[in-house]
Motif scaffolding. Structure first.
Motif, mmCIF file in Angstrom:
data_model
loop_
_atom_site.group_PDB
_atom_site.id
_atom_site.type_symbol
_atom_site.label_atom_id
_atom_site.label_comp_id
_atom_site.label_asym_id
_atom_site.label_seq_id
_atom_site.Cartn_x
_atom_site.Cartn_y
_atom_site.Cartn_z
ATOM 1 N N LEU A 23 48.377 40.613 38.065
ATOM 2 C CA LEU A 23 49.100 40.732 36.794
ATOM 3 C C LEU A 23 48.657 41.960 36.006
ATOM 4 C CD1 LEU A 23 49.490 37.201 35.149
ATOM 5 C CD2 LEU A 23 51.190 38.556 36.358
ATOM 6 N N GLY A 24 47.451 42.462 36.292
ATOM 7 C CA GLY A 24 46.979 43.658 35.607
ATOM 8 C C GLY A 24 45.778 43.444 34.713
ATOM 9 N N LEU A 25 45.222 42.223 34.695
ATOM 10 C CA LEU A 25 44.024 41.989 33.900
ATOM 11 C C LEU A 25 42.808 42.536 34.652
ATOM 12 C CD1 LEU A 25 46.151 40.002 32.739
ATOM 13 C CD2 LEU A 25 44.244 38.544 32.125
ATOM 14 N N GLU A 26 41.820 43.012 33.902
ATOM 15 C CA GLU A 26 40.615 43.587 34.498
ATOM 16 C C GLU A 26 39.492 42.558 34.520
ATOM 17 O OE1 GLU A 26 37.230 46.944 33.530
ATOM 18 O OE2 GLU A 26 39.142 47.046 32.468
ATOM 19 N N LEU A 27 39.001 42.244 35.705
ATOM 20 C CA LEU A 27 37.918 41.279 35.873
ATOM 21 C C LEU A 27 36.620 41.856 35.314
ATOM 22 C CD1 LEU A 27 37.123 38.511 37.128
ATOM 23 C CD2 LEU A 27 36.567 39.787 39.215
ATOM 24 N N ILE A 28 35.980 41.119 34.380
ATOM 25 C CA ILE A 28 34.724 41.608 33.797
ATOM 26 C C ILE A 28 33.562 40.641 34.013
ATOM 27 C CG2 ILE A 28 35.815 43.110 32.090
ATOM 28 C CD1 ILE A 28 35.268 40.909 29.972
ATOM 29 N N VAL A 29 33.842 39.374 34.345
ATOM 30 C CA VAL A 29 32.800 38.397 34.658
ATOM 31 C C VAL A 29 33.275 37.588 35.857
ATOM 32 C CG1 VAL A 29 31.524 36.354 33.882
ATOM 33 C CG2 VAL A 29 32.011 38.196 32.264
ATOM 34 N N GLU A 42 45.365 46.132 27.277
ATOM 35 C CA GLU A 42 45.533 46.724 25.947
ATOM 36 C C GLU A 42 44.793 45.844 24.947
ATOM 37 O OE1 GLU A 42 49.653 47.514 25.019
ATOM 38 O OE2 GLU A 42 50.056 47.897 27.126
ATOM 39 N N GLY A 43 44.153 46.444 23.982
ATOM 40 C CA GLY A 43 43.379 45.680 23.012
ATOM 41 C C GLY A 43 42.066 45.247 23.632
ATOM 42 N N ASN A 44 41.444 44.244 23.046
ATOM 43 C CA ASN A 44 40.164 43.771 23.587
ATOM 44 C C ASN A 44 40.093 42.254 23.663
ATOM 45 O OD1 ASN A 44 39.902 43.183 20.912
ATOM 46 N ND2 ASN A 44 38.155 44.495 20.530
ATOM 47 N N THR A 45 41.242 41.608 23.753
ATOM 48 C CA THR A 45 41.282 40.166 23.942
ATOM 49 C C THR A 45 40.878 39.850 25.376
ATOM 50 O OG1 THR A 45 43.072 39.959 22.348
ATOM 51 C CG2 THR A 45 42.746 38.118 23.835
ATOM 52 N N THR A 46 40.144 38.750 25.538
ATOM 53 C CA THR A 46 39.758 38.344 26.879
ATOM 54 C C THR A 46 40.480 37.059 27.263
ATOM 55 O OG1 THR A 46 37.784 37.194 26.055
ATOM 56 C CG2 THR A 46 37.502 39.467 26.793
ATOM 57 N N PHE A 47 40.531 36.836 28.558
ATOM 58 C CA PHE A 47 41.217 35.688 29.139
ATOM 59 C C PHE A 47 40.325 35.176 30.252
ATOM 60 C CE2 PHE A 47 43.996 33.838 32.340
ATOM 61 C CZ PHE A 47 44.799 33.019 31.575
ATOM 62 N N SER A 48 40.095 33.874 30.299
ATOM 63 C CA SER A 48 39.208 33.363 31.342
ATOM 64 C C SER A 48 39.795 32.131 32.019
ATOM 65 C CB SER A 48 37.826 33.039 30.760
ATOM 66 O OG SER A 48 37.912 32.046 29.777
ATOM 67 N N ILE A 49 39.228 31.848 33.191
ATOM 68 C CA ILE A 49 39.585 30.663 33.951
ATOM 69 C C ILE A 49 38.303 29.915 34.280
ATOM 70 C CG2 ILE A 49 41.764 31.441 34.933
ATOM 71 C CD1 ILE A 49 40.336 32.594 37.262
ATOM 72 N N HIS A 50 38.389 28.603 34.248
ATOM 73 C CA HIS A 50 37.214 27.808 34.586
ATOM 74 C C HIS A 50 37.608 26.697 35.546
ATOM 75 C CE1 HIS A 50 37.817 24.114 32.099
ATOM 76 N NE2 HIS A 50 38.638 24.923 31.458
ATOM 77 N N LEU A 51 36.686 26.392 36.430
ATOM 78 C CA LEU A 51 36.911 25.395 37.461
ATOM 79 C C LEU A 51 36.952 23.992 36.860
ATOM 80 C CD1 LEU A 51 37.102 24.913 40.558
ATOM 81 C CD2 LEU A 51 34.609 24.606 40.524
ATOM 82 N N VAL A 52 37.932 23.209 37.290
ATOM 83 C CA VAL A 52 38.045 21.810 36.890
ATOM 84 C C VAL A 52 38.250 20.964 38.142
ATOM 85 C CG1 VAL A 52 38.954 22.304 34.577
ATOM 86 C CG2 VAL A 52 40.542 22.004 36.487
#
Length: 124
Positions: A23-29, A42-52
């Motif tokens: 999708l174009g998001l940059e993996l940082i962790v 764009e901007g500095n909002t982050t998006f994460s996924i966590h295992l469930v």
């Protein structure tokens, strides 16, 4: 107050990493197998996924990603194998939206709203 991050559940974090990178998001962790975080291009909002262990039932959450060049972006993503449930269309709330689901069924909406994002004609 500023929105920092949205986190969505995943049954397979590694599979979701590949999807969100496409999708174009940059993996940082990358804290496999439990967690991954991205920064938006764009901007500095982050998006994460966590295992469930299991996903929530029902409609769940809607995650909106703003794209100034929505139609071009959707076309490029389709060429990279991303399937959309709804192609870009103008909505009655004056946004142009395309809808798709991530590998875990989380609803993602790519959109462009321009001035109507924060200042629709019905704003209070």
């Amino acid at each position: 107050m500023n929105l920092n991050q949205i986190t969505v559940p995943s049954l397979d974090v590694l599979k979701s990493i590949a999807f969100y990178k496409t999708l174009g998001l940059e993996l940082i962790v990358e804290a496999l197998p439990h967690y991954a975080r991205f920064v938006c291009p764009e901007g500095n909002t982050t998006f994460s996924i966590h295992l469930v262990d299991k996903l929530i039932k029902g409609q769940g959450i809607y995650v909106y990603f703003e794209c100034e060049n929505l139609d071009e972006r959707v076309s490029d993503l389709q060429k990279n194998g991303i399937a959309f449930d709804e192609l870009p269309s103008d909505r009655s709330w004056l946004w142009r939206e395309a809808r798709l689901k991530d590998p875990d069924g989380n609803l993602l909406i790519l959109y462009f709203a321009g001035e109507n994002r924060l200042n629709p004609p019905w704003r209070i």
